[in-house]
Design an enzyme around this catalytic site. Sequence first.
Site, short mmCIF file in Angstrom:
data_model
loop_
_atom_site.label_atom_id
_atom_site.label_comp_id
_atom_site.label_asym_id
_atom_site.label_seq_id
_atom_site.Cartn_x
_atom_site.Cartn_y
_atom_site.Cartn_z
N LYS A 1 0.83 -1.21 0.00
CA LYS A 1 0.00 0.00 0.00
C LYS A 1 0.86 1.25 0.00
O LYS A 1 0.53 2.22 -0.68
CB LYS A 1 -0.95 0.01 1.20
CG LYS A 1 -2.11 -0.97 1.05
CD LYS A 1 -3.26 -0.68 2.01
CE LYS A 1 -4.45 -1.58 1.73
NZ LYS A 1 -5.52 -1.45 2.71
N LYS B 1 -13.55 -3.37 -3.05
CA LYS B 1 -14.36 -2.16 -2.90
C LYS B 1 -13.68 -0.98 -3.57
O LYS B 1 -14.33 -0.06 -4.02
CB LYS B 1 -14.52 -1.82 -1.41
CG LYS B 1 -15.40 -2.74 -0.63
CD LYS B 1 -15.66 -2.13 0.75
CE LYS B 1 -15.42 -3.12 1.86
NZ LYS B 1 -14.09 -3.05 2.47
N LYS C 1 -8.36 -9.56 -7.61
CA LYS C 1 -9.38 -9.75 -6.58
C LYS C 1 -10.47 -8.68 -6.72
O LYS C 1 -10.14 -7.51 -6.95
CB LYS C 1 -8.66 -9.63 -5.23
CG LYS C 1 -9.53 -9.55 -4.02
CD LYS C 1 -8.66 -9.25 -2.78
CE LYS C 1 -9.54 -8.77 -1.65
NZ LYS C 1 -9.11 -7.75 -0.80
N1 AQP Z 1 -12.75 -10.58 -3.65
C1 AQP Z 1 -12.92 -11.14 -2.48
N2 AQP Z 1 -13.16 -12.47 -2.39
C2 AQP Z 1 -13.33 -13.04 -1.19
N3 AQP Z 1 -13.27 -12.37 -0.01
C3 AQP Z 1 -13.04 -11.06 -0.05
N4 AQP Z 1 -12.94 -10.12 0.90
C4 AQP Z 1 -12.71 -8.92 0.32
N5 AQP Z 1 -12.67 -9.05 -1.01
C5 AQP Z 1 -12.86 -10.37 -1.28
C6 AQP Z 1 -13.09 -10.36 2.32
O1 AQP Z 1 -13.97 -9.38 2.85
C7 AQP Z 1 -13.51 -8.93 4.12
C8 AQP Z 1 -13.37 -7.43 4.00
O2 AQP Z 1 -12.27 -6.91 4.53
P1 AQP Z 1 -11.88 -5.36 4.45
O3 AQP Z 1 -13.06 -4.51 4.21
O4 AQP Z 1 -11.11 -5.09 5.69
O5 AQP Z 1 -10.93 -5.17 3.25
P2 AQP Z 1 -10.47 -5.95 2.01
O6 AQP Z 1 -10.17 -7.37 2.26
O7 AQP Z 1 -9.32 -5.16 1.45
O8 AQP Z 1 -11.76 -5.84 1.08
P3 AQP Z 1 -11.97 -4.96 -0.17
O9 AQP Z 1 -13.37 -5.12 -0.59
O10 AQP Z 1 -10.91 -5.25 -1.20
O11 AQP Z 1 -11.81 -3.50 0.39
P4 AQP Z 1 -10.81 -2.29 0.08
O12 AQP Z 1 -10.97 -2.03 -1.38
O13 AQP Z 1 -11.31 -1.19 0.94
O14 AQP Z 1 -9.43 -2.73 0.43
C9 AQP Z 1 -12.24 -9.72 4.42
O15 AQP Z 1 -12.56 -10.84 5.23
C10 AQP Z 1 -11.78 -10.16 3.06
O16 AQP Z 1 -11.01 -11.34 3.08
#
Ligand code: AQP
Length: 334
Positions: free
Chosen positions: A114, A200, A197
Site C-alpha cells: 500500500k 471495494k 481480486k
Molecule cells: N474478492 C474477495 N473475495 C473473497 N473475499 C473477499 N474479501 C474482500 N474481497 C474479497 C473479504 O472481505 C472482508 C473485508 O475486509 P476489508 O473490508 O477489511 O478489506 P479488504 O479485504 O481489502 O476488502 P476490499 O473489498 O478489497 O476492500 P478495500 O478495497 O477497501 O481494500 C475480508 O474478510 C476479506 O477477506
Amino acid sequence: MSKPRLYSGMQPSADSLQIGNYIGALMQWRDLQEAYDAFFSVVDLHALTQPNDPAELREKTRRTAAQYIAAGIEPSKSTLYVQSHVPAHAELSWILSTITGFGEAGRMTQFKDKSQRYGADATSVGLFTYPVLMAADILLYQADIVPVGDDQKQHVELTRDLAERFNSRYGTTFTVPMPVIQQDTARIYDLQNPTAKMSKSAESDAGVLWLLDDPAVSAKKVMRAVTDSEGSVRYDREEKPGVSNLLVIYAALTGRQIPSIEDEYAGRGYGDFKKGLAEVVVAEFGPVRERALALLSDPAELDRVLAANAARAEAVATRTLADVYDRVGLLRRA
Ligand code: AQP
C-alpha cells in the site's frame, strides 16, 4: 459451557460492500455466529488510514453495519458494533505498539504494497501501525479464532506473536488466536479483470458486483462479464479465469458443487450460463438489498442497535484493558 470467541471486521471503505465481501466473509460469519460468541466490528478507525470525507465516512459506517445485518448477522446473537465506539481499541493499540519491533512492523507486506501504491507523501504512520491496531481489536476480546482472507494472515501471525510476547513478559493475559483462512474457492475476482481480486476500491465499477446495486444493474454486469472464446462452461482457474470465477460465484450462492453446474450447462453457451447466474445473483441480493435499505431508512433505530451492541463489546474490552494496564504498571486512578 461458554462458546469460543470469534472476532472479525470490515472497513467501511465504500457505500456498498461487494460480493467478494459477502461470499468471502459475511456468509461464513453468518454460519459461525451459531457456534461462536462472535464480535463483528465495522472498523472505522482502520478506514482513517486512507483519505475520507468525514460525512461520507459516517454514512459508509452506517451502511456497512446495515449490510452486516441484512446479510444475516443478528445483533441479538452476535455483537455487531462500530470500532470507534469502544475507545479501548485505540488504547490497547498504544500499549501493543510499545512491544512491537519497528522492523517487525516494517515486514508487513500489506504495508509495503500500500505504501508503494500511495507514495511516500500519502503514507501515514497510521498505515504503518494498522496491524498493531488490528492486533488490539482481536486481543481485546480474547478471540479464539479470526476468520480472515489470505492477505490478512500475516497480520494475525503478528497478533499471535504480540500476544505470546506480552504473556511471557507480564503473565498470561491474552488468548493466542488462531487464524481461519478462507478457502481459495471463496475468493472472488473482478468480473472485467478476473485475475484481480474483486475489491471495494477497484478502479472500474463494471467488474464489481455491489450488494446494494439495483438488481437490473447486477444482472447486466454478469451478462457482460469477461469470459473466453472456448465456449464451454468448465472450471480451469489458469486457462479460464473468467468462467471459473463465475462458476465459483454460482456454487457459493447456491450451495451446489461446481461439477454439477458444469454438467447443467454442458453444451450450452456462455449466454445461458450467465443468464442462469444473473438469476441466482438477483435472487440472493434482491432481499439483502431490500433489508439493508429498510434498515437505512431508519438511521435512529440502527444507531440504537449499534449503541446497545457497543455497550456489550465495551464491557468485555474494558475488562481486558484494565488487566493490561495493571500488568504493565500503570497507576490506577483512585
Ligand atoms: N474478492 C474477495 N473475495 C473473497 N473475499 C473477499 N474479501 C474482500 N474481497 C474479497 C473479504 O472481505 C472482508 C473485508 O475486509 P476489508 O473490508 O477489511 O478489506 P479488504 O479485504 O481489502 O476488502 P476490499 O473489498 O478489497 O476492500 P478495500 O478495497 O477497501 O481494500 C475480508 O474478510 C476479506 O477477506
